[in-house]
Write a protein that holds these residues in place. Structure first.
Motif, PDB file in Angstrom:
ATOM      1  N   GLN A  10      30.053  -0.170 100.324  1.00 27.21           N
ATOM      2  CA  GLN A  10      28.916  -0.336 101.223  1.00 27.21           C
ATOM      3  C   GLN A  10      29.328  -0.560 102.671  1.00 27.21           C
ATOM      4  N   ASP A  11      30.589  -0.945 102.889  1.00 26.95           N
ATOM      5  CA  ASP A  11      31.055  -1.276 104.236  1.00 26.95           C
ATOM      6  C   ASP A  11      31.362   0.012 104.999  1.00 26.95           C
ATOM      7  N   ILE A  67      33.922   6.270 104.926  1.00 27.35           N
ATOM      8  CA  ILE A  67      33.480   5.358 103.868  1.00 27.35           C
ATOM      9  C   ILE A  67      32.087   4.847 104.215  1.00 27.35           C
ATOM     10  N   PRO A  68      31.110   4.979 103.286  1.00 27.52           N
ATOM     11  CA  PRO A  68      31.232   5.557 101.945  1.00 27.52           C
ATOM     12  C   PRO A  68      31.130   7.075 101.976  1.00 27.52           C
ATOM     13  N   SER A  69      31.730   7.726 100.967  1.00 26.40           N
ATOM     14  CA  SER A  69      31.602   9.171 100.766  1.00 26.40           C
ATOM     15  C   SER A  69      32.182   9.495  99.396  1.00 26.40           C
ATOM     16  N   ASP A  70      32.094  10.762  99.013  1.00 24.08           N
ATOM     17  CA  ASP A  70      32.528  11.188  97.686  1.00 24.08           C
ATOM     18  C   ASP A  70      34.044  11.364  97.656  1.00 24.08           C
ATOM     19  N   HIS A  71      34.759  10.273  97.408  1.00 28.22           N
ATOM     20  CA  HIS A  71      36.217  10.328  97.343  1.00 28.22           C
ATOM     21  C   HIS A  71      36.745   9.153  96.528  1.00 28.22           C
ATOM     22  N   CYS A  72      38.015   9.227  96.189  1.00 29.62           N
ATOM     23  CA  CYS A  72      38.693   8.117  95.520  1.00 29.62           C
ATOM     24  C   CYS A  72      40.163   8.177  95.905  1.00 29.62           C
ATOM     25  N   TYR A  73      40.743   7.036  96.265  1.00 28.57           N
ATOM     26  CA  TYR A  73      42.190   6.996  96.475  1.00 28.57           C
ATOM     27  C   TYR A  73      42.768   5.887  95.618  1.00 28.57           C
ATOM     28  N   ARG A  74      43.993   6.114  95.116  1.00 30.65           N
ATOM     29  CA  ARG A  74      44.529   5.239  94.070  1.00 30.65           C
ATOM     30  C   ARG A  74      46.046   5.371  93.947  1.00 30.65           C
ATOM     31  N   LEU A  94      38.303  -1.210 116.412  1.00 31.63           N
ATOM     32  CA  LEU A  94      39.206  -1.375 115.283  1.00 31.63           C
ATOM     33  C   LEU A  94      38.619  -2.469 114.397  1.00 31.63           C
ATOM     34  N   LYS A  95      38.254  -2.123 113.176  1.00 32.28           N
ATOM     35  CA  LYS A  95      37.635  -3.094 112.271  1.00 32.28           C
ATOM     36  C   LYS A  95      38.658  -3.824 111.417  1.00 32.28           C
ATOM     37  N   GLY A  96      39.804  -3.184 111.166  1.00 31.36           N
ATOM     38  CA  GLY A  96      40.815  -3.815 110.334  1.00 31.36           C
ATOM     39  C   GLY A  96      42.101  -3.021 110.356  1.00 31.36           C
ATOM     40  N   ILE A  97      43.186  -3.678 109.987  1.00 39.55           N
ATOM     41  CA  ILE A  97      44.497  -3.033 109.928  1.00 39.55           C
ATOM     42  C   ILE A  97      45.333  -3.776 108.904  1.00 39.55           C
ATOM     43  N   GLY A  98      46.211  -3.061 108.197  1.00 34.91           N
ATOM     44  CA  GLY A  98      47.025  -3.729 107.197  1.00 34.91           C
ATOM     45  C   GLY A  98      48.245  -2.932 106.799  1.00 34.91           C
ATOM     46  N   TRP A  99      49.225  -3.664 106.304  1.00 32.91           N
ATOM     47  CA  TRP A  99      50.469  -3.078 105.774  1.00 32.91           C
ATOM     48  C   TRP A  99      50.680  -3.709 104.409  1.00 32.91           C
ATOM     49  N   GLU A 100      50.705  -2.888 103.369  1.00 35.38           N
ATOM     50  CA  GLU A 100      50.786  -3.440 102.025  1.00 35.38           C
ATOM     51  C   GLU A 100      51.521  -2.500 101.079  1.00 35.38           C
ATOM     52  N   SER A 101      52.102  -3.093 100.023  1.00 34.49           N
ATOM     53  CA  SER A 101      52.713  -2.333  98.939  1.00 34.49           C
ATOM     54  C   SER A 101      51.872  -2.536  97.689  1.00 34.49           C
ATOM     55  N   TRP A 140      53.055   2.282  96.057  1.00 30.02           N
ATOM     56  CA  TRP A 140      52.475   3.032  97.193  1.00 30.02           C
ATOM     57  C   TRP A 140      52.399   2.055  98.362  1.00 30.02           C
ATOM     58  N   GLU A 141      53.336   2.208  99.295  1.00 32.30           N
ATOM     59  CA  GLU A 141      53.386   1.363 100.489  1.00 32.30           C
ATOM     60  C   GLU A 141      52.635   2.069 101.605  1.00 32.30           C
ATOM     61  N   VAL A 142      51.656   1.379 102.180  1.00 31.71           N
ATOM     62  CA  VAL A 142      50.781   2.042 103.148  1.00 31.71           C
ATOM     63  C   VAL A 142      50.567   1.182 104.393  1.00 31.71           C
ATOM     64  N   LEU A 143      50.271   1.865 105.482  1.00 27.46           N
ATOM     65  CA  LEU A 143      49.782   1.255 106.717  1.00 27.46           C
ATOM     66  C   LEU A 143      48.404   1.850 106.954  1.00 27.46           C
ATOM     67  N   PHE A 144      47.391   1.001 107.089  1.00 26.80           N
ATOM     68  CA  PHE A 144      46.042   1.542 107.255  1.00 26.80           C
ATOM     69  C   PHE A 144      45.356   0.938 108.476  1.00 26.80           C
ATOM     70  N   LEU A 145      44.486   1.748 109.076  1.00 27.59           N
ATOM     71  CA  LEU A 145      43.651   1.316 110.189  1.00 27.59           C
ATOM     72  C   LEU A 145      42.213   1.695 109.881  1.00 27.59           C
ATOM     73  N   GLU A 146      41.284   0.773 110.114  1.00 30.07           N
ATOM     74  CA  GLU A 146      39.866   0.997 109.855  1.00 30.07           C
ATOM     75  C   GLU A 146      39.109   0.965 111.180  1.00 30.07           C
ATOM     76  N   PHE A 147      38.188   1.923 111.339  1.00 34.41           N
ATOM     77  CA  PHE A 147      37.462   2.055 112.592  1.00 34.41           C
ATOM     78  C   PHE A 147      35.956   1.992 112.359  1.00 34.41           C
ATOM     79  N   SER A 148      35.232   1.563 113.376  1.00 30.40           N
ATOM     80  CA  SER A 148      33.779   1.416 113.284  1.00 30.40           C
ATOM     81  C   SER A 148      33.090   2.774 113.217  1.00 30.40           C
ATOM     82  N   LYS A 149      31.789   2.748 112.949  1.00 28.52           N
ATOM     83  CA  LYS A 149      31.017   3.985 112.764  1.00 28.52           C
ATOM     84  C   LYS A 149      30.993   4.860 114.011  1.00 28.52           C
ATOM     85  N   GLU A 150      31.326   4.294 115.169  1.00 29.98           N
ATOM     86  CA  GLU A 150      31.372   5.089 116.404  1.00 29.98           C
ATOM     87  C   GLU A 150      32.493   6.131 116.364  1.00 29.98           C
ATOM     88  N   ALA A 151      33.350   6.052 115.359  1.00 28.99           N
ATOM     89  CA  ALA A 151      34.421   7.046 115.212  1.00 28.99           C
ATOM     90  C   ALA A 151      33.916   8.351 114.620  1.00 28.99           C
TER      91      ALA A 151
END
Length: 288
Positions: free
Chosen positions: A44-45, A79-86, A23-30, A94-105
């Motif tokens: 680049q990350d 990430i990275p790839s051909d996409h955009c979220y906004r 798990l590289k990161g996690i967050g809850w934000e509006s 836009w209230e979100v909960l996100f989880l980021e995972f390492s390249k082993e995923a």
């Protein structure tokens, strides 16, 4: 429980030679600013992202196709790839909960995309979402000891539960008969020198129509699905046999070891030999 938790984000960074899913990161934000725009091709990350819509509306664009995201919708992306979220113009939050995972995923994400595509609806009372909030609570508690192994354990738990959830969704889907015919043809003949022409003939569609409908229903082109099947089969052979790369390449439908290695590295991020070595190291540590 949620009312007691702060809305924040947490990053994790551990030094290890083990190829562990982390798990590289996690967050809850509006997000209320329309400057909230993430261009995937410019980042680049390297990591894999799961982002769940708690409330409000967001938007995801992948390879020119736009998905509107409402409460209960999540997207999965590399990430990275051909996409955009906004945050789109028609939404003020836009209230979100996100989880980021390492390249082993990577191999798990490929299976997820095969199962559900980029966007999946998640029930608010599902175990998957309960687990996500549990991981978030663990991450933001200052009194918790955030060890590398606990971080990896949570990463594996969540990704495995997400795979299980996505598999149930896939099994409940009724694909159009011609798309299912193409998928079955690929699953049965991946080791043969087939291409879009043969797939279209098996489905009884033109190459253009097949590509459009296959991508529309499964979120991936038939040729990309063929490649994913071949890579998945090669991973099993790399892990379970001592066959050389030339032999494995031929068994899964690649013309030669050199081309197989190039495609494998592009998809997985490491060479077949590195993949085999990593699996050996994990097995040695776990079972010795």
């Amino acid at each position: 429980m949620l009312s007691r938790l702060p809305r924040t984000s947490v990053s994790f960074k551990f030094e290890t030679n083990l190829p562990l899913l982390m798990l590289k990161g996690i967050g809850w934000e509006s997000n209320t600013s329309h400057q909230y725009v993430w261009q995937g091709s410019k980042r680049q990350d390297e990591h894999f992202l799961f982002q769940y819509t708690v409330s409000g509306q967001g938007e995801l664009e992948v390879k020119g196709r736009t998905y509107q995201l409402k409460a209960g919708d999540a997207f999965i992306i590399e990430i990275p790839s051909d996409h955009c979220y906004r945050l789109p113009p028609y939404s003020d939050n836009w209230e979100v909960l996100f989880l980021e995972f390492s390249k082993e995923a990577s191999p798990y994400w490929r299976q997820l995309l095969n199962n559900t595509g980029y966007v999946v609806s998640i029930l608010p009372d599902s175990f998957l979402l309960q687990l996500a909030w549990k991981i978030y609570e663990w991450s933001v508690r200052e009194e918790e000891s955030h060890s590398m192994y606990q971080c990896s354990s949570y990463a594996y738990q969540f990704v495995m539960e997400l795979l299980s959830y996505s598999q149930k969704i896939q099994m409940s889907k009724q694909l159009p008969s011609k798309i299912e015919l193409c998928k079955q043809f690929i699953d049965a003949h991946y080791a043969e020198p087939i291409g879009l022409k043969e797939m279209a003939e098996a489905a009884g569609l033109s190459k253009f129509h097949l590509t459009r409908e296959f991508d529309k229903k499964l979120g991936i082109s038939p040729t990309d699905y063929l490649t994913e099947v071949r890579i998945e089969k090669s991973e099993k052979l790399l892990s379970s046999t001592d066959d050389n790369l030339e032999s494995i390449a031929k068994k899964v439908g690649f013309s030669c070891a050199n081309y197989f290695s190039k495609v494998f590295k592009k998809r997985i991020g490491i060479t077949p030999n590195q993949f085999r070595k990593n699996r050996y190291e994990i097995s040695r540590i776990l079972y010795n």
